[in-house]
Structures are given as C-alpha cells and as structure tokens.
Write a protein that holds these residues in place. Sequence first.
Motif, PDB file in Angstrom:
ATOM      1  N   LYS A 101      17.223  65.528  29.767  1.00 27.99           N
ATOM      2  CA  LYS A 101      17.051  66.691  28.890  1.00 27.99           C
ATOM      3  C   LYS A 101      17.294  66.310  27.427  1.00 27.99           C
ATOM      4  O   LYS A 101      16.542  66.719  26.532  1.00 27.99           O
ATOM      5  CB  LYS A 101      18.020  67.804  29.305  1.00 27.99           C
ATOM      6  CG  LYS A 101      17.705  68.431  30.654  1.00 27.99           C
ATOM      7  CD  LYS A 101      18.766  69.444  31.051  1.00 27.99           C
ATOM      8  CE  LYS A 101      18.501  70.009  32.441  1.00 27.99           C
ATOM      9  NZ  LYS A 101      19.589  70.922  32.887  1.00 27.99           N
ATOM     10  N   ALA A 102      18.349  65.524  27.200  1.00 28.68           N
ATOM     11  CA  ALA A 102      18.664  65.122  25.831  1.00 28.68           C
ATOM     12  C   ALA A 102      17.559  64.240  25.255  1.00 28.68           C
ATOM     13  O   ALA A 102      17.160  64.402  24.093  1.00 28.68           O
ATOM     14  CB  ALA A 102      20.005  64.385  25.801  1.00 28.68           C
ATOM     15  N   LEU A 103      17.055  63.301  26.054  1.00 32.10           N
ATOM     16  CA  LEU A 103      15.996  62.416  25.582  1.00 32.10           C
ATOM     17  C   LEU A 103      14.700  63.186  25.341  1.00 32.10           C
ATOM     18  O   LEU A 103      14.017  62.964  24.326  1.00 32.10           O
ATOM     19  CB  LEU A 103      15.756  61.303  26.599  1.00 32.10           C
ATOM     20  CG  LEU A 103      16.891  60.303  26.781  1.00 32.10           C
ATOM     21  CD1 LEU A 103      16.580  59.357  27.933  1.00 32.10           C
ATOM     22  CD2 LEU A 103      17.127  59.510  25.503  1.00 32.10           C
ATOM     23  N   ALA A 104      14.375  64.081  26.256  1.00 31.46           N
ATOM     24  CA  ALA A 104      13.152  64.887  26.098  1.00 31.46           C
ATOM     25  C   ALA A 104      13.218  65.732  24.830  1.00 31.46           C
ATOM     26  O   ALA A 104      12.216  65.884  24.115  1.00 31.46           O
ATOM     27  CB  ALA A 104      12.937  65.772  27.319  1.00 31.46           C
ATOM     28  N   ILE A 114      17.953  59.633  14.456  1.00 30.14           N
ATOM     29  CA  ILE A 114      18.142  58.414  15.248  1.00 30.14           C
ATOM     30  C   ILE A 114      17.978  57.165  14.398  1.00 30.14           C
ATOM     31  O   ILE A 114      18.365  56.072  14.813  1.00 30.14           O
ATOM     32  CB  ILE A 114      17.178  58.364  16.446  1.00 30.14           C
ATOM     33  CG1 ILE A 114      15.730  58.240  15.956  1.00 30.14           C
ATOM     34  CG2 ILE A 114      17.361  59.573  17.350  1.00 30.14           C
ATOM     35  CD1 ILE A 114      14.743  57.918  17.067  1.00 30.14           C
ATOM     36  N   LYS A 115      17.396  57.303  13.204  1.00 32.48           N
ATOM     37  CA  LYS A 115      17.167  56.133  12.352  1.00 32.48           C
ATOM     38  C   LYS A 115      18.453  55.615  11.726  1.00 32.48           C
ATOM     39  O   LYS A 115      18.495  54.482  11.241  1.00 32.48           O
ATOM     40  CB  LYS A 115      16.154  56.480  11.261  1.00 32.48           C
ATOM     41  CG  LYS A 115      14.769  56.819  11.806  1.00 32.48           C
ATOM     42  CD  LYS A 115      13.806  57.182  10.692  1.00 32.48           C
ATOM     43  CE  LYS A 115      12.432  57.532  11.245  1.00 32.48           C
ATOM     44  NZ  LYS A 115      11.477  57.904  10.156  1.00 32.48           N
ATOM     45  N   SER A 116      19.504  56.427  11.737  1.00 36.68           N
ATOM     46  CA  SER A 116      20.796  56.016  11.189  1.00 36.68           C
ATOM     47  C   SER A 116      21.726  55.615  12.323  1.00 36.68           C
ATOM     48  O   SER A 116      22.093  56.456  13.152  1.00 36.68           O
ATOM     49  CB  SER A 116      21.418  57.172  10.401  1.00 36.68           C
ATOM     50  OG  SER A 116      22.786  56.926  10.153  1.00 36.68           O
ATOM     51  N   PHE A 120      23.363  58.216  14.816  1.00 35.52           N
ATOM     52  CA  PHE A 120      23.064  58.224  16.243  1.00 35.52           C
ATOM     53  C   PHE A 120      24.335  58.100  17.077  1.00 35.52           C
ATOM     54  O   PHE A 120      24.428  58.661  18.171  1.00 35.52           O
ATOM     55  CB  PHE A 120      22.099  57.092  16.595  1.00 35.52           C
ATOM     56  CG  PHE A 120      21.616  57.132  18.016  1.00 35.52           C
ATOM     57  CD1 PHE A 120      20.730  58.106  18.435  1.00 35.52           C
ATOM     58  CD2 PHE A 120      22.059  56.202  18.943  1.00 35.52           C
ATOM     59  CE1 PHE A 120      20.291  58.161  19.757  1.00 35.52           C
ATOM     60  CE2 PHE A 120      21.626  56.238  20.257  1.00 35.52           C
ATOM     61  CZ  PHE A 120      20.738  57.232  20.664  1.00 35.52           C
ATOM     62  N   ALA A 121      25.325  57.400  16.548  1.00 39.96           N
ATOM     63  CA  ALA A 121      26.590  57.240  17.267  1.00 39.96           C
ATOM     64  C   ALA A 121      27.316  58.561  17.452  1.00 39.96           C
ATOM     65  O   ALA A 121      28.218  58.659  18.292  1.00 39.96           O
ATOM     66  CB  ALA A 121      27.485  56.254  16.536  1.00 39.96           C
ATOM     67  N   SER A 122      26.934  59.572  16.682  1.00 44.03           N
ATOM     68  CA  SER A 122      27.564  60.892  16.812  1.00 44.03           C
ATOM     69  C   SER A 122      26.786  61.812  17.754  1.00 44.03           C
ATOM     70  O   SER A 122      27.217  62.923  18.033  1.00 44.03           O
ATOM     71  CB  SER A 122      27.673  61.561  15.433  1.00 44.03           C
ATOM     72  OG  SER A 122      26.386  61.910  14.939  1.00 44.03           O
ATOM     73  N   TYR A 123      25.648  61.337  18.255  1.00 42.14           N
ATOM     74  CA  TYR A 123      24.836  62.146  19.156  1.00 42.14           C
ATOM     75  C   TYR A 123      25.521  62.245  20.530  1.00 42.14           C
ATOM     76  O   TYR A 123      26.430  61.487  20.848  1.00 42.14           O
ATOM     77  CB  TYR A 123      23.446  61.535  19.309  1.00 42.14           C
ATOM     78  CG  TYR A 123      22.491  61.858  18.181  1.00 42.14           C
ATOM     79  CD1 TYR A 123      22.939  61.996  16.868  1.00 42.14           C
ATOM     80  CD2 TYR A 123      21.136  62.010  18.420  1.00 42.14           C
ATOM     81  CE1 TYR A 123      22.066  62.281  15.837  1.00 42.14           C
ATOM     82  CE2 TYR A 123      20.249  62.291  17.385  1.00 42.14           C
ATOM     83  CZ  TYR A 123      20.725  62.425  16.098  1.00 42.14           C
ATOM     84  OH  TYR A 123      19.856  62.710  15.079  1.00 42.14           O
ATOM     85  N   SER A 124      25.020  63.142  21.345  1.00 45.31           N
ATOM     86  CA  SER A 124      25.546  63.326  22.702  1.00 45.31           C
ATOM     87  C   SER A 124      25.521  62.011  23.471  1.00 45.31           C
ATOM     88  O   SER A 124      24.540  61.254  23.403  1.00 45.31           O
ATOM     89  CB  SER A 124      24.708  64.369  23.451  1.00 45.31           C
ATOM     90  OG  SER A 124      24.995  64.345  24.832  1.00 45.31           O
TER      91      SER A 124
END
Length: 331
Positions: A101-104, A114-116, A120-124
């Motif tokens: 679900k997160a990837l979709a 996601i380029k940073s 991105f490290a703060s994403y789920s």
Amino acid sequence: MRALALTLALAAAPAAASELSSTITDQLILPVFEELAADAAALADAAEKDCGPQSESLRAAYGEAFDAWIAASHYRFGPTETDSRAFALAFWPDSRGKTPKALASLIRSEDAGIKSPSGFASYSIAARGFYALEYLLYDPQLSTAGSADYRCALTRAIGTDIAATTQAVSTDWQQGFAAEMREPGKRYRTEEEITQELLKALTTGLQLLDDMRLGRPLGTYQKPRPNRAEARRSGRSLRHVLVSLNALEPLALSLAKGHGDLQEKITARFDRARTKAETLGDPDFSGVSDPATRFRIESLRQEIKDLRVLMGEELGPALGVAAGFNALDGD
C-alpha cells in the motif's frame, strides 16, 4: 559463510565470561555487520547502475545484501534498535499489507520526497528496506506500476537508504557498542547480563525460525498459509532458514565453549535441521498445502523446536543465565 568458518576457532577451549563475550563480539558480531554494510553499499551501487526490476546484477546484489541481513538479524539489540533500524531494514511480518500500500501510494502520487536520502529516511518503515525492494523487483503488479522512471528512482532511494542504515549500525558497533559488550559498564552491570544478551540473541533467532519463518506459512493443517511465507516473491523463504541456521550455529557453539558434550549435541542438532532444509526442495514453502511436503516442513520445524529446547534446558543452565524476554515477545 565466514561466521561458520570461525566455529572451531571459537570453540577451542574454556574461557572466562569476559573473554567469551569479547571473542563473540570481535569475531562474530562486528564482522557480520561489516559484511552487511559492505553488501548493502554494493546493492546501492548496483541500483545506481541498473535500476530495472529484471536486472540480473541488481537482483544478485539484492540477494547478497539480504543474505547478510538475515545472518545478522538475530542481534536485535543495541545499534539495530536505535531509530527502529531493524524494522526500517526488515518490516516483516506485514500482516496488514502496509508495504504494498505504501509503495503503491508513492508510485501513484510520484512523491518527490524520495529524492532526498534524509527525507526518505523519515518515511514509513513499510516503504523502506529489503521487503519493500522485493516488491519492486519481483512483484508482478508493483514492478510494472506507474512510471518506469519513478520506480527507478524509488528503487534507488530504497537501496541508498538500506546502505545508510546498515552503515550506521556497523559504525555504532565499532565506535561504541562493542566496548559495552566486552566488559560490564553503563549498559550491562555484570558479565552475566552480557552473556544473557548473547543467549537472548540466539534464542530470538531460533524463535523467529520456528514461529515466523516456518510457523506462519504452515498455518494449520486445515488452513495452510503459503502466501505468508517470508520473501516468497523472490523464492527466498527456505534460503532464509538455511542462512539463519548457518549464522546461529557459531553463536551457539561459542556460548557453549568449554562444554564439549553440549557442543556435540548442538552440532548434531544443527546438522539435522540443516540436512532437512537442504533436501526440502521447496524454496517458497508453497508445498505447505501438499500433505507430503507439509510433513517434511513440519519435520524441519520440529528440529528447530528441539534446538530451542536444547538452548533453554541445557545451554542456559550451563551459562548460569536465562534468555529472558526478546524483541519478538508480544508481537
């Protein structure tokens, strides 16, 4: 595997508790996290060179790095606990399907964050780590969803994140936590507490094999759950059992150092489990629905259970400690 090759050297003679913990730290733990960081860096590099899901070089690098994580994953204390790094590397089991679900969602929205790497490290954690990357490389839907360019960027972001996380774990071990394991100090007040932590790592690894890597896909006889097998999309379910067994055996033998009879029992038990795994011939555990294959998988699981009993009833008392609670209890 490098760790298995060290078994005889570590098991040579009796040792004091401090010598035991220092030897395990220096010859098993530090090398396995160094190898993980190196393989993860190679994975990130492979993704930069060819981010396509069918890339043989990327899939090979992914497999090497994933193997390295499985070999290290039972050391679920210290640096792997910091900032939930273990979960960021390996969000599994995912009983609610949060990862796809997160990837979709990211692919659908083409989230530019996601380029940073720091962003991105703060994403789920569901969108990070080895299991997320498996979807992008092997899942028929997600490996072809949305824009190829965005999926490429996401693949690279995950690879870079894995490399950064594993390097942080390895660095923390080398620059600080290893010293905590060599002798009592602020974190561990006695040698017994250090020994208990190491025993807990061993029993955690065996519990993961029993309850999750084998127990989840087995389900019940009336309701097997092949779709719950770990890393089934990449056909790595059985491989993870073997990699884990090969990583846990040197730790068990090292902890049993000076107890020759117990070491012989440990070796025999691991040999039995490994032989059954090597001859199973069911890489993704899809055979849990077939009575004949299921019986063989259950037989393998019983060997793991017997190992757990051996560690609890003989190794723990020989060390004078109990494993206590671990990172999996309560899940």
